[in-house]
Design an enzyme around this catalytic site. Sequence first.
Site: not given
Length: 311
Positions: A92-93, A131, A161, A163, A229
Amino acid sequence: MRAFTEASSGPEAGSGPEAGSSPAATSVRTAAQGPPDPAAALYGGPAGRRVTVRDLAAAKARGEKWPMLTAYDALIARVFDDAGIPVLLVGDSAAMVVYGHDTTIPVTVDELIPLTAAVVRGTRRALVVADLPFGSYQTSPEAALSTAIRFLKETGAHAVKLEGGHRVLRQVEELVAAGIPVMAHLGLTPQSVNAFGGYRVQGRGEEGERLLQDAKSMEAAGAFAVVLECVPSELAARVTGTVSIPTIGIGAGPDCDAQVLVWQDMAGLTPRTAKFVKKYADVAGVLGQAAQSFARDVVGGQFPAPEHSYR
């Protein structure tokens, strides 16, 4: 995971104890018996088939470390795939490095799906992880399943992925039960930047025990790996030595089973980066010089030359 541009380059973003290897982490690495098997290697191994989550588990069992990079388009994905990178993350970066936002929060499922499909089409061997963006899975396990299904069916991604630790436990369980491989993400979870009050190291003091428990809960829920992270290296070593699934570090010290970077950070394309980023090239400089050379040739009439023209 976000690109670490100027906004995240303060002292907190890369600070933390520089601890050495813990006994637990060392025992994982030394569990491998005999020389590594080139036919089984994750990095630079044979390209006859896709890397799978079972390959990642086997690498941890034999103590092999491996690299992971982000990718957002077919050409870059092909370069990394040919270089032997076994896992590519369509992060998602992309909100920042592709779409120009300041955080990862604005990017949508519809914006990430074509990027993920391009990365899959550009690769033959790498396991491609998609993501799940902010807002696409937090509301319920059903929402998470619906989003993950879209990514697998519409892009060909091999895993997703998301979070969070205990708070997304039911989501992880739902996806795993449906046969969808899940990579967890703990520590600095950029989608929660507003709750954290900025991009800061996570897991110090009592928070470390909670993070360790979150890692255990993700393992129990069926996640095949966990990104750590911006956490202290000693804590990351503890987690790595405690869970049986691979840990993937980004600003988490040397004891994780794998390491990941946003490719633009790694290649020197972003102007400023966090302490934990090592620049392996000056892509920004190379591109800038190429653009200037092109411009000079056009202005001076040297391009296009006869060899670049049709008769």
